[in-house]
Design an enzyme around this catalytic site. Structure first.
Site, short mmCIF file in Angstrom:
data_model
loop_
_atom_site.label_atom_id
_atom_site.label_comp_id
_atom_site.label_asym_id
_atom_site.label_seq_id
_atom_site.Cartn_x
_atom_site.Cartn_y
_atom_site.Cartn_z
N ASP B 7 0.83 -1.20 0.00
CA ASP B 7 0.00 0.00 0.00
C ASP B 7 0.88 1.27 0.00
O ASP B 7 2.05 1.22 0.38
CB ASP B 7 -0.86 -0.06 1.27
N ASP B 9 -0.46 5.07 0.97
CA ASP B 9 -0.77 5.98 2.08
C ASP B 9 -0.82 5.23 3.41
O ASP B 9 -1.57 4.27 3.57
CB ASP B 9 -2.13 6.65 1.85
#
Lengths: 171, 171
Positions: B7, B9
């Site tokens: 991922d 953020d």
């Protein structure tokens, strides 16, 4: 509900018209669709990488004829995702989302995937104009005719010439 | 080679630091990490949707401590993809690609997926800070600690506190 993956450039978005317009405007060269048959886009157009990295190239592309109505109906029948191999062109990414919102407002942002390779995305049916995407896909594969793929015989994919044929096949 | 999905953020990108900076700058509110525990980002910050739709919000985020070195090593050992649920925020898309190029130049554009939901992406291992992404993933799941997930007991995922712990687990 079957998961349907639909490509953008050359399927929803009429990029050939835009390439031809740029070639004419930037270089004064008039390309006929017939002379583009069997050539990949970057062989068919002199300065393709400049065009696709030009601000608003993707903003100003027009949707393919019949794509809006048919996609809205497909959206009701399938788990629909728009999948575009676009990360090579950073400017295109924001433009593509805003373009979808403008012409296909019924497509939710959750239904969009912008990637580098489509091998990582799973689904039941894929509509695409590039063999590189269809050949590695595990589900049903539909080839959308574009000049670069027109001269090739196909056996593993179903060929469609336009959005009416997509509708006849999937609706 | 196992496929690893990472991922952006809250895992690669230190968005909390950026949220706190915006909250201070725009509203004069000083947030401590401790008061954010257990609150989703849009509950924890007054004006989150304005921040993430602000030009250059994502351009100016800093990488998480230790993420660059470890990701480069993971990139040699795994089939690595960066997967970010980002299509909700059109401006973020171009900025995220340029940000990756700046801080993680060893990541090829083919290794990036910007999507709305991660359910469509397949892989063997996922590192993410959100349960909504991990809970539906079919492979091994690693929860990266962030204030919004810190107060929850987990049983189906392995929790890591930082990139040193990612390295210890996967390298």
């Amino acid at each position: 509900m079957k998961r349907l993956l639909v490509d953008m450039d050359g399927v929803l978005a009429n990029v050939y018209e835009q390439f031809i317009a740029f070639e004419k405007e930037k270089l004064g060269i008039t390309r006929e669709l017939s002379e583009l048959v069997g050539k990949m886009e970057d062989e068919a157009f002199e300065d393709l990488y400049t065009y696709v990295n030009t601000k608003d190239f993707f903003t100003n592309v027009l949707p393919m004829a019949g794509s809006i109505d048919t996609l809205e109906k497909l959206n009701a029948k399938y788990e629909l995702f728009i999948v575009s191999a676009a990360t090579e062109f950073p400017l295109s990414l924001t433009e593509k989302m805003l373009w979808l919102k403008r012409y296909f407002p019924f497509i939710h942002w959750k239904q969009v995937v912008l990637c580098g390779t489509k091998e990582i995305v799973s689904g039941d049916i894929m509509i695409d104009d590039h063999f590189k995407n269809l050949d590695t896909f595990k589900g049903q594969t539909i080839l959308f005719s574009q000049p670069h793929n027109m001269n090739r015989d196909i056996k593993d994919h179903i060929r469609v010439e336009n959005w009416n044929e997509v509708a006849a096949l999937l609706l």
